[in-house]
Design an enzyme around this catalytic site. Sequence first.
Site, PDB file in Angstrom:
ATOM      1  N   GLU A 268     -23.458 -22.613  27.520  1.00 41.52           N
ATOM      2  CA  GLU A 268     -24.669 -23.372  27.869  1.00 41.52           C
ATOM      3  C   GLU A 268     -24.278 -24.696  28.537  1.00 41.52           C
ATOM      4  O   GLU A 268     -24.573 -25.768  28.020  1.00 41.52           O
ATOM      5  CB  GLU A 268     -25.470 -23.685  26.598  1.00 41.52           C
ATOM      6  CG  GLU A 268     -25.891 -22.468  25.800  1.00 41.52           C
ATOM      7  CD  GLU A 268     -26.505 -22.834  24.439  1.00 41.52           C
ATOM      8  OE1 GLU A 268     -26.499 -24.030  24.068  1.00 41.52           O
ATOM      9  OE2 GLU A 268     -26.975 -21.927  23.759  1.00 41.52           O
ATOM     10  N   GLY A 270     -24.327 -27.935  30.907  1.00 42.75           N
ATOM     11  CA  GLY A 270     -25.297 -28.734  31.658  1.00 42.75           C
ATOM     12  C   GLY A 270     -24.531 -29.661  32.572  1.00 42.75           C
ATOM     13  O   GLY A 270     -24.356 -29.413  33.765  1.00 42.75           O
ATOM     14  N   ARG A 307     -28.857 -43.521  30.969  1.00 41.52           N
ATOM     15  CA  ARG A 307     -27.563 -43.337  30.287  1.00 41.52           C
ATOM     16  C   ARG A 307     -26.808 -44.642  29.999  1.00 41.52           C
ATOM     17  O   ARG A 307     -26.321 -44.826  28.888  1.00 41.52           O
ATOM     18  CB  ARG A 307     -26.670 -42.357  31.069  1.00 41.52           C
ATOM     19  CG  ARG A 307     -27.294 -40.968  31.249  1.00 41.52           C
ATOM     20  CD  ARG A 307     -26.292 -39.922  31.717  1.00 41.52           C
ATOM     21  NE  ARG A 307     -25.355 -39.593  30.674  1.00 41.52           N
ATOM     22  CZ  ARG A 307     -24.112 -40.021  30.620  1.00 41.52           C
ATOM     23  NH1 ARG A 307     -23.630 -40.778  31.588  1.00 41.52           N
ATOM     24  NH2 ARG A 307     -23.347 -39.687  29.607  1.00 41.52           N
ATOM     25  N   TYR A 311     -26.345 -45.131  26.089  1.00 37.72           N
ATOM     26  CA  TYR A 311     -25.040 -44.773  25.531  1.00 37.72           C
ATOM     27  C   TYR A 311     -23.914 -45.693  25.982  1.00 37.72           C
ATOM     28  O   TYR A 311     -22.738 -45.406  25.725  1.00 37.72           O
ATOM     29  CB  TYR A 311     -24.623 -43.357  25.972  1.00 37.72           C
ATOM     30  CG  TYR A 311     -25.680 -42.302  25.866  1.00 37.72           C
ATOM     31  CD1 TYR A 311     -26.127 -41.857  24.619  1.00 37.72           C
ATOM     32  CD2 TYR A 311     -26.234 -41.727  27.001  1.00 37.72           C
ATOM     33  CE1 TYR A 311     -27.081 -40.863  24.527  1.00 37.72           C
ATOM     34  CE2 TYR A 311     -27.198 -40.733  26.916  1.00 37.72           C
ATOM     35  CZ  TYR A 311     -27.620 -40.312  25.679  1.00 37.72           C
ATOM     36  OH  TYR A 311     -28.558 -39.337  25.592  1.00 37.72           O
ATOM     37  N   CYS A 338     -37.558 -55.497  31.782  1.00 37.75           N
ATOM     38  CA  CYS A 338     -37.464 -56.635  30.856  1.00 37.75           C
ATOM     39  C   CYS A 338     -36.735 -56.242  29.570  1.00 37.75           C
ATOM     40  O   CYS A 338     -37.330 -56.188  28.482  1.00 37.75           O
ATOM     41  CB  CYS A 338     -38.860 -57.127  30.541  1.00 37.75           C
ATOM     42  SG  CYS A 338     -39.787 -57.367  32.039  1.00 37.75           S
ATOM     43  N   GLU A 339     -35.485 -55.892  29.704  1.00 42.31           N
ATOM     44  CA  GLU A 339     -34.620 -55.562  28.573  1.00 42.31           C
ATOM     45  C   GLU A 339     -33.213 -55.980  28.986  1.00 42.31           C
ATOM     46  O   GLU A 339     -32.793 -55.662  30.120  1.00 42.31           O
ATOM     47  CB  GLU A 339     -34.552 -54.039  28.339  1.00 42.31           C
ATOM     48  CG  GLU A 339     -35.838 -53.361  28.019  1.00 42.31           C
ATOM     49  CD  GLU A 339     -36.091 -53.199  26.525  1.00 42.31           C
ATOM     50  OE1 GLU A 339     -35.215 -53.559  25.718  1.00 42.31           O
ATOM     51  OE2 GLU A 339     -37.178 -52.712  26.205  1.00 42.31           O
ATOM     52  N   TYR A 367     -28.797 -35.459  33.070  1.00 42.32           N
ATOM     53  CA  TYR A 367     -29.418 -36.449  32.177  1.00 42.32           C
ATOM     54  C   TYR A 367     -29.761 -37.733  32.945  1.00 42.32           C
ATOM     55  O   TYR A 367     -29.700 -38.827  32.390  1.00 42.32           O
ATOM     56  CB  TYR A 367     -28.514 -36.750  30.977  1.00 42.32           C
ATOM     57  CG  TYR A 367     -28.045 -35.491  30.267  1.00 42.32           C
ATOM     58  CD1 TYR A 367     -28.930 -34.740  29.493  1.00 42.32           C
ATOM     59  CD2 TYR A 367     -26.728 -35.026  30.402  1.00 42.32           C
ATOM     60  CE1 TYR A 367     -28.520 -33.577  28.876  1.00 42.32           C
ATOM     61  CE2 TYR A 367     -26.313 -33.854  29.786  1.00 42.32           C
ATOM     62  CZ  TYR A 367     -27.206 -33.131  29.023  1.00 42.32           C
ATOM     63  OH  TYR A 367     -26.808 -31.970  28.413  1.00 42.32           O
TER      64      TYR A 367
HETATM   65  N1  LLP Z   1     -26.471 -26.568  24.394  1.00 44.25           N
HETATM   66  C1  LLP Z   1     -27.078 -27.323  23.463  1.00 44.25           C
HETATM   67  C2  LLP Z   1     -27.612 -26.677  22.264  1.00 44.25           C
HETATM   68  C3  LLP Z   1     -27.189 -28.717  23.659  1.00 44.25           C
HETATM   69  O1  LLP Z   1     -27.776 -29.452  22.725  1.00 44.25           O
HETATM   70  C4  LLP Z   1     -26.665 -29.303  24.831  1.00 44.25           C
HETATM   71  C5  LLP Z   1     -26.762 -30.746  25.062  1.00 44.25           C
HETATM   72  C6  LLP Z   1     -26.054 -28.469  25.785  1.00 44.25           C
HETATM   73  C7  LLP Z   1     -25.965 -27.106  25.526  1.00 44.25           C
HETATM   74  C8  LLP Z   1     -25.477 -28.989  27.075  1.00 44.25           C
HETATM   75  O2  LLP Z   1     -24.432 -29.867  26.909  1.00 44.25           O
HETATM   76  P1  LLP Z   1     -23.564 -30.376  28.165  1.00 44.25           P
HETATM   77  O3  LLP Z   1     -22.832 -29.203  28.741  1.00 44.25           O
HETATM   78  O4  LLP Z   1     -24.516 -30.952  29.170  1.00 44.25           O
HETATM   79  O5  LLP Z   1     -22.686 -31.410  27.597  1.00 44.25           O
HETATM   80  N2  LLP Z   1     -28.243 -37.176  27.109  1.00 44.25           N
HETATM   81  C9  LLP Z   1     -26.827 -37.159  26.805  1.00 44.25           C
HETATM   82  C10 LLP Z   1     -26.337 -35.758  26.516  1.00 44.25           C
HETATM   83  C11 LLP Z   1     -27.096 -35.076  25.433  1.00 44.25           C
HETATM   84  C12 LLP Z   1     -26.688 -33.642  25.264  1.00 44.25           C
HETATM   85  C13 LLP Z   1     -27.649 -32.915  24.414  1.00 44.25           C
HETATM   86  N3  LLP Z   1     -27.330 -31.532  24.250  1.00 44.25           N
HETATM   87  C14 LLP Z   1     -26.059 -37.797  27.956  1.00 44.25           C
HETATM   88  O6  LLP Z   1     -26.673 -38.226  28.924  1.00 44.25           O
HETATM   89  O7  LLP Z   1     -24.838 -37.927  27.879  1.00 44.25           O
END
Ligand code: LLP
Length: 404
Positions: A268, A270, A307, A311, A338-339, A367
């Site tokens: 999965e 992203g 981001r 983070y 304003c932060e 993201y």
């Molecule tokens: N599968 C599940 C169940 C997840 O919760 C996530 C990400 C992914 C796959 C995908 O993960 P990736 O390959 O993108 O690392 N907003 C944060 C990242 C939060 C990720 C949440 N879950 C950021 O901008 O770094």
Amino acid sequence: MQYKKKNFYVENISTEKLARKFNTPLYCYSYLKLKNNIINFKNHFKKINPLICFSVKSNSNIKILREIKNLDCGADVVSMGEMMKVLKAGINTKKIVFSGVGKTYSELEYAINKNILLINVESRSELLVVEKIGKLKKKKIDIGIRLNPNINAKTLQQISTGKKENKFGVTEKEFLKLVKHAKLSKSLKLKCLSVHIGSQIFSHKPYEKMLKVIDKLIKQTNHKFEFVDLGGGMGISYEKNNKKLNLKIYNSLINKFLKKNSCKIIFEPGRSIIADTGILISKIIYIKKNKNKNFVILDAAMNDLMRPALYGAKHQIIPSKKNKKITNKIFEFVGPICESTDKFLTTKKFQNIREGELIIICDVGAYGMSLSSNYNLRTLPAEILVKNSKIQVIKSRQKLSDII
Ligand code: LLP
């Protein structure tokens, strides 16, 4: 995406031109980069031949999802909204997996009606709801159970998901109990063990540990899992320090696992697919000097790209048009919100810049837009895709009238 002489280009179109045409702040993606990322990802795992379910939370633009579907990927969704969108994008239902700790009855019912590949349940309560719906519909529902392997993914605490103190998945003990329950159920077909230990992971070691835990647990269940869903999490190098996950090692670890467990692997991903396909073009509104630094106030803000504020993420910032006047002034790139956390980056080495000029924030394809908001009642930026020398507006700029 690169400089040609002085100007930065997305494929063969300069960011100067894009900004003139579509205004700023502007999200801009390269189709070529996306295609190459998916091809590279597949090549790394050729022997495994996994089902790649793109994690839609990282980027849910429907035109991007259509391209991803055409590159033969499925989808990992976490809400009814994401599910509806991937179906609208034409992704085959048998390539959709549904994750999340709080799927509601109606979301589960919707997924069951659509006959998606897997519902990855994350608690006993959720499993019982799925079973109840199956019973009512006289159907056997294909499920996975998400394990929390209690592994430190050695990533940012905010994006770590596989430790026992995190809300995701079930413990090994509970997993074994749920497997027993599912095997006896007339309404459930247990097909998958799923995990996802966190995001932006650089070391193969947590994955190695995770595979060991899964291997041990599968033996204990004595169940034939058709799928093992390993989630996403592969890290990319935002700071261009070449720090990234070694996919070759990860691939060999999985191959080793597959020798003992014959099953279909699901990923999965992203970030690793989409992050570096996107940039955010922004204009400098003002430059304000104080005693020891220069605030470069951009027309992009934390509502457009969350981001850094959320983070402490560091996205590279580069000029849209290069000059040779490198200074050692301290520039702090900030947004108008304003932060105090509405800042992107502080740098000591940048070229001399002026109000009205354009800068580029890099690697915002994952993201970025998907985490954007209307905070401070600011409109959402436009998104464009450059594909085969053509520019497509894949999301128009939100109008103030839409939000007032
Ligand atoms: N599968 C599940 C169940 C997840 O919760 C996530 C990400 C992914 C796959 C995908 O993960 P990736 O390959 O993108 O690392 N907003 C944060 C990242 C939060 C990720 C949440 N879950 C950021 O901008 O770094």
